[in-house]
Design an enzyme around this catalytic site. Structure first.
Site, PDB file in Angstrom:
ATOM      1  N   ASP A 103       0.852  -1.206   0.000  1.00 23.49           N
ATOM      2  CA  ASP A 103       0.000   0.000   0.000  1.00 23.49           C
ATOM      3  C   ASP A 103       0.887   1.255   0.000  1.00 23.49           C
ATOM      4  OD1 ASP A 103      -2.515  -1.597   0.509  1.00 23.49           O
ATOM      5  OD2 ASP A 103      -1.323  -2.146   2.237  1.00 23.49           O
ATOM      6  N   HIS A 119      -4.912  -3.316   6.060  1.00 22.06           N
ATOM      7  CA  HIS A 119      -4.709  -3.577   4.628  1.00 22.06           C
ATOM      8  C   HIS A 119      -6.053  -3.988   4.034  1.00 22.06           C
ATOM      9  CE1 HIS A 119      -3.193  -5.005   0.836  1.00 22.06           C
ATOM     10  NE2 HIS A 119      -3.716  -6.199   1.051  1.00 22.06           N
TER      11      HIS A 119
HETATM   12  P1  NAX Z   1      -2.353 -17.966  -4.600  1.00 22.92           P
HETATM   13  O1  NAX Z   1      -3.734 -18.511  -4.468  1.00 22.92           O
HETATM   14  O2  NAX Z   1      -1.704 -17.886  -5.940  1.00 22.92           O
HETATM   15  O3  NAX Z   1      -1.374 -18.843  -3.679  1.00 22.92           O
HETATM   16  C1  NAX Z   1      -1.666 -19.152  -2.355  1.00 22.92           C
HETATM   17  C2  NAX Z   1      -0.907 -20.409  -2.020  1.00 22.92           C
HETATM   18  O4  NAX Z   1      -1.062 -20.650  -0.625  1.00 22.92           O
HETATM   19  C3  NAX Z   1      -1.456 -21.640  -2.749  1.00 22.92           C
HETATM   20  O5  NAX Z   1      -0.390 -22.294  -3.415  1.00 22.92           O
HETATM   21  C4  NAX Z   1      -2.036 -22.494  -1.630  1.00 22.92           C
HETATM   22  O6  NAX Z   1      -1.885 -23.883  -1.874  1.00 22.92           O
HETATM   23  C5  NAX Z   1      -1.197 -22.026  -0.449  1.00 22.92           C
HETATM   24  N1  NAX Z   1      -1.785 -22.300   0.868  1.00 22.92           N
HETATM   25  C6  NAX Z   1      -3.096 -22.204   1.220  1.00 22.92           C
HETATM   26  N2  NAX Z   1      -3.240 -22.592   2.494  1.00 22.92           N
HETATM   27  C7  NAX Z   1      -2.000 -22.898   2.952  1.00 22.92           C
HETATM   28  C8  NAX Z   1      -1.508 -23.379   4.185  1.00 22.92           C
HETATM   29  N3  NAX Z   1      -2.322 -23.626   5.209  1.00 22.92           N
HETATM   30  N4  NAX Z   1      -0.190 -23.594   4.319  1.00 22.92           N
HETATM   31  C9  NAX Z   1       0.652 -23.394   3.278  1.00 22.92           C
HETATM   32  N5  NAX Z   1       0.249 -22.958   2.067  1.00 22.92           N
HETATM   33  C10 NAX Z   1      -1.068 -22.703   1.913  1.00 22.92           C
HETATM   34  O7  NAX Z   1      -2.372 -16.556  -3.878  1.00 22.92           O
HETATM   35  P2  NAX Z   1      -1.313 -15.363  -3.987  1.00 22.92           P
HETATM   36  O8  NAX Z   1      -1.666 -14.490  -5.126  1.00 22.92           O
HETATM   37  O9  NAX Z   1       0.065 -15.914  -3.903  1.00 22.92           O
HETATM   38  O10 NAX Z   1      -1.683 -14.543  -2.670  1.00 22.92           O
HETATM   39  C11 NAX Z   1      -1.405 -15.058  -1.392  1.00 22.92           C
HETATM   40  C12 NAX Z   1      -2.082 -14.233  -0.325  1.00 22.92           C
HETATM   41  O11 NAX Z   1      -1.580 -12.901  -0.336  1.00 22.92           O
HETATM   42  C13 NAX Z   1      -3.587 -14.104  -0.477  1.00 22.92           C
HETATM   43  O12 NAX Z   1      -4.200 -14.287   0.800  1.00 22.92           O
HETATM   44  C14 NAX Z   1      -3.772 -12.674  -0.944  1.00 22.92           C
HETATM   45  O13 NAX Z   1      -5.044 -12.166  -0.607  1.00 22.92           O
HETATM   46  C15 NAX Z   1      -2.679 -11.995  -0.181  1.00 22.92           C
HETATM   47  N6  NAX Z   1      -2.236 -10.675  -0.636  1.00 22.92           N
HETATM   48  C16 NAX Z   1      -1.839  -9.786   0.305  1.00 22.92           C
HETATM   49  C17 NAX Z   1      -1.322  -8.546  -0.037  1.00 22.92           C
HETATM   50  C18 NAX Z   1      -0.849  -7.590   1.013  1.00 22.92           C
HETATM   51  O14 NAX Z   1      -0.439  -6.490   0.645  1.00 22.92           O
HETATM   52  N7  NAX Z   1      -0.892  -7.903   2.307  1.00 22.92           N
HETATM   53  C19 NAX Z   1      -1.261  -8.103  -1.455  1.00 22.92           C
HETATM   54  C20 NAX Z   1      -1.282  -9.239  -2.418  1.00 22.92           C
HETATM   55  C21 NAX Z   1      -2.212 -10.368  -2.060  1.00 22.92           C
HETATM   56  O15 NAX Z   1      -3.515  -9.996  -2.416  1.00 22.92           O
END
Ligand code: NAX
Length: 329
Positions: free
Chosen positions: A159, A187
């Site tokens: 952000d 966020h």
């Molecule tokens: P993806 O869906 O591409 O990847 C998430 C990965 O996490 C998947 O491979 C899944 O298998 C894995 N996963 C799920 N549960 C798990 C667990 N218990 N233990 C280990 N791995 C697990 O998502 P991606 O685009 O990489 O985003 C990841 C997260 O970042 C999401 O929650 C998203 O909302 C969040 N974000 C946060 C941001 C921030 O600024 N704080 C910005 C970017 C993003 O939106």
């Protein structure tokens, strides 16, 4: 020989993981002389995909990369970890309300917090990226009572960087010219980008960009809703920019922030600025020697004060919903 830093990345097979791992291994996070070891944690269904990424990491022959381990066991993943980057989370699926989402993530982040408390290195530092990031960080912190609370952060550097990008474009300067801005709060779209103390070069932003209507309207709207704009444009959520923000956050934690600047860090409130204790809240902070210090004494305009009350209420709502699940945060 410098001892390697062990970094655990959860959700390693996801989009952010794919953008992040190669940059850590290349030295972007800890510098060109610091070896690293990577521990990749995934859910069982995604372990093969993470193992595929590990093959590619090997194929890069990064001089600093000492070891890569892929697992679906949290204890193994966090064993001896110096930095834990909690990227994986349960995404909101159709029909899920906020309580369902918080409940699914509470289970994940409690388990991972416990494993960090039990197995990570004494100096472990934790950055939560998976959403709802601020509240997930509070959940992980509560599950690891022996790790100092201030070591649990949520990512709000994206952000912060988005706000810098907008101001730099508008003023036609390099992003490095923009300093001392803050994104307060959660966020989420209640976040509060605040440029009232920010500088472009050595001039106040409001003087340099003499357009209060833009600064108080479209600028804030753009930063707070940038995630949705990216999804509309790309058909996928921010990944490389999120990974880049993780690099920036941890690099500052490790090396310290630049003099004469501060950055936005979401970490457990100790009551600064009247923010209820324990809420993981975006605040201005500086780092040195691995410790963060909140920049205190900034004054808020009436508009900022009212917006901050809304983002506090947003986080209190998440906290209360988690407490209703019987989890004390
Ligand atoms: P993806 O869906 O591409 O990847 C998430 C990965 O996490 C998947 O491979 C899944 O298998 C894995 N996963 C799920 N549960 C798990 C667990 N218990 N233990 C280990 N791995 C697990 O998502 P991606 O685009 O990489 O985003 C990841 C997260 O970042 C999401 O929650 C998203 O909302 C969040 N974000 C946060 C941001 C921030 O600024 N704080 C910005 C970017 C993003 O939106």
């Amino acid at each position: 020989m410098t001892a390697p830093i062990r970094v655990t990345i959860t959700g390693a097979a996801g989009a952010i993981g794919y953008a992040l791992l190669f940059r850590i291994a290349s030295g972007a996070m800890f510098g060109s002389q610091q070896p690293v070891e990577l521990r990749l944690l995934e859910i069982p269904q995604a372990v093969d995909a993470a193992a595929g990424t590990a093959l590619e990491l090997s194929d890069c022959a990064f001089p600093l990369l000492r070891d890569v381990n892929v697992t679906d066991d949290a204890g193994t993943a966090f064993d001896g970890s110096n930095y834990a980057l909690l990227v994986g989370a349960m995404p909101r699926k159709q029909g899920m309300d906020r309580a369902d989402l918080l409940s699914a993530n509470a289970a994940i982040f409690s388990t991972q917090g416990r494993a960090i408390g039990a197995r990570a290195a004494d100096n472990v530092r934790v950055l939560v990226v998976g959403n709802p990031a601020n509240t997930n960080a509070a959940i992980a912190r509560a599950a690891a009572p022996d790790v100092p609370a201030e070591r649990f952060h949520a990512l709000m550097r994206l952000d912060h960087n988005r706000a810098i990008g907008q101001l730099a474009q508008r003023a036609a300067v390099a992003p490095s010219q923009v300093r001392k801005l803050t994104v307060w709060g959660n966020h989420s779209n209640t976040q509060v980008p605040d440029i009232d103390h920010a500088l472009i070069g050595d001039r106040a932003v409001r003087e340099c960009i003499a357009d209060d209507a833009w600064l108080d309207g479209p600028f804030i709207e753009c930063v707070a809703n940038r995630g949705a704009e990216i999804i509309r444009a790309r058909g996928a959520s921010s990944a490389a920019s999120a990974a880049s923000a993780v690099i920036d956050h941890v690099a500052d934690w490790h090396h310290g922030t630049a003099t004469n600047n501060w950055v936005t860090v979401a970490r457990p409130s100790q009551g600064e600025y009247g923010v209820p204790e324990g809420l993981v809240f975006g605040m201005p902070a500086t780092a040195s020697a691995g410790e963060w210090h909140t920049v205190e004494g900034l004054e808020w305009s009436d508009r900022t004060r009212a917006a901050i009350a809304r983002t506090v209420a947003d986080l209190e709502g998440e906290r209360d919903a988690v407490r209703e699940l019987g989890i004390s945060i």
